[in-house]
Design a protein around this motif. Structure first.
Motif, PDB file in Angstrom:
ATOM      1  N   ILE A  61       0.853  -1.193   0.000  1.00 58.97           N
ATOM      2  CA  ILE A  61       0.000   0.000   0.000  1.00 58.97           C
ATOM      3  C   ILE A  61       0.890   1.246   0.000  1.00 58.97           C
ATOM      4  O   ILE A  61       0.665   2.189  -0.770  1.00 58.97           O
ATOM      5  CB  ILE A  61      -0.934  -0.006   1.243  1.00 58.97           C
ATOM      6  N   CYS A  62       1.916   1.217   0.841  1.00 62.13           N
ATOM      7  CA  CYS A  62       2.826   2.370   0.945  1.00 62.13           C
ATOM      8  C   CYS A  62       3.517   2.652  -0.383  1.00 62.13           C
ATOM      9  O   CYS A  62       3.544   3.803  -0.847  1.00 62.13           O
ATOM     10  CB  CYS A  62       3.864   2.112   2.030  1.00 62.13           C
ATOM     11  N   TYR A  83      -0.109  -6.089  -1.077  1.00 61.43           N
ATOM     12  CA  TYR A  83      -0.131  -5.673   0.322  1.00 61.43           C
ATOM     13  C   TYR A  83       1.039  -6.322   1.049  1.00 61.43           C
ATOM     14  O   TYR A  83       1.353  -7.489   0.801  1.00 61.43           O
ATOM     15  CB  TYR A  83      -1.459  -6.088   0.969  1.00 61.43           C
ATOM     16  N   ILE A  84       1.708  -5.572   1.925  1.00 63.04           N
ATOM     17  CA  ILE A  84       2.807  -6.108   2.738  1.00 63.04           C
ATOM     18  C   ILE A  84       2.300  -6.223   4.176  1.00 63.04           C
ATOM     19  O   ILE A  84       2.026  -5.207   4.819  1.00 63.04           O
ATOM     20  CB  ILE A  84       4.036  -5.171   2.697  1.00 63.04           C
ATOM     21  N   CYS A  86       2.443  -6.595   8.035  1.00 64.26           N
ATOM     22  CA  CYS A  86       3.398  -6.332   9.112  1.00 64.26           C
ATOM     23  C   CYS A  86       3.034  -7.128  10.349  1.00 64.26           C
ATOM     24  O   CYS A  86       3.902  -7.545  11.103  1.00 64.26           O
ATOM     25  CB  CYS A  86       3.430  -4.848   9.452  1.00 64.26           C
ATOM     26  N   GLU A  93      -5.987  -0.415   6.811  1.00 70.84           N
ATOM     27  CA  GLU A  93      -4.847   0.500   6.724  1.00 70.84           C
ATOM     28  C   GLU A  93      -5.246   1.774   5.987  1.00 70.84           C
ATOM     29  O   GLU A  93      -6.117   1.740   5.110  1.00 70.84           O
ATOM     30  CB  GLU A  93      -3.700  -0.206   5.975  1.00 70.84           C
ATOM     31  N   ASP A 109       1.414   6.435   7.591  1.00 69.81           N
ATOM     32  CA  ASP A 109       0.833   5.101   7.424  1.00 69.81           C
ATOM     33  C   ASP A 109       0.220   4.686   8.750  1.00 69.81           C
ATOM     34  O   ASP A 109       0.883   4.755   9.782  1.00 69.81           O
ATOM     35  CB  ASP A 109       1.949   4.120   7.018  1.00 69.81           C
ATOM     36  N   ASP A 111      -2.086   1.606  10.656  1.00 67.41           N
ATOM     37  CA  ASP A 111      -2.709   0.279  10.662  1.00 67.41           C
ATOM     38  C   ASP A 111      -3.764   0.240  11.754  1.00 67.41           C
ATOM     39  O   ASP A 111      -3.591   0.847  12.819  1.00 67.41           O
ATOM     40  CB  ASP A 111      -1.667  -0.794  10.984  1.00 67.41           C
TER      41      ASP A 111
END
Ligand code: SME
Length: 141
Positions: A61-62, A83-84, A86, A93, A109, A111
């Motif tokens: 997303i970032c 999507y990553i 975490c 997010e 960012d 979450d």
């Protein structure tokens, strides 16, 4: 840009304030463009440490926001293929780009462990926060 210790501390304080005071903000951090590389680097944050301290442009997303220059609201992270992850507790997010003199230099960012919590109000609020941060970053104190 002003990247001294005081600036880092102020941004750290902002992250902690947001995380502690807004129920649906469970991880709050800033990513910044890493020099002239096409990647983001993690800056100040509040919440669990993440393995994703470097994110290539376009990834997750970032990374997508780094190239789109647009807010990205994700109501359900499971439904995203780029999507990553975490943390397995994260359900949603929001990423809002940070502009200095019209240039996308990074992002905030957030979450959330709550499903679909982000509204247009969060977007306007985080745009305002980023404007304040842009002021901090461009002030030479
Ligand atoms: N989920 C993000 C990666 C950063 S972590 O949320 C801290 C992404 O997909 O870009």
């Amino acid at each position: 840009l002003n990247e001294n210790r005081q600036t880092h501390f102020k941004l750290q304080q902002i992250c902690e304030l947001l995380k502690e005071n807004i129920d649906h903000y469970d991880w709050v951090g800033f990513y910044f463009k890493n020099g002239d590389k096409d990647e983001l680097k993690l800056g100040p944050y509040a919440g669990e440490p993440t393995d994703h301290t470097i994110i290539p442009f376009g990834k997750g997303i970032c990374g997508q926001v780094a190239v789109s220059n647009q807010n990205f609201v994700v109501p359900d992270v499971q439904a995203q293929d780029n999507y990553i992850a975490c943390s397995i507790t994260v359900k949603a997010e929001i990423v809002v780009p940070l502009f200095v003199n019209g240039e996308n230099i990074g992002q905030i960012d957030i979450d959330s462990n709550t499903p679909d919590p982000f509204t247009a109000e969060d977007e306007r609020f985080l745009e305002f926060v980023n404007q304040q941060v842009a002021g901090i970053l461009t002030k030479t104190v």
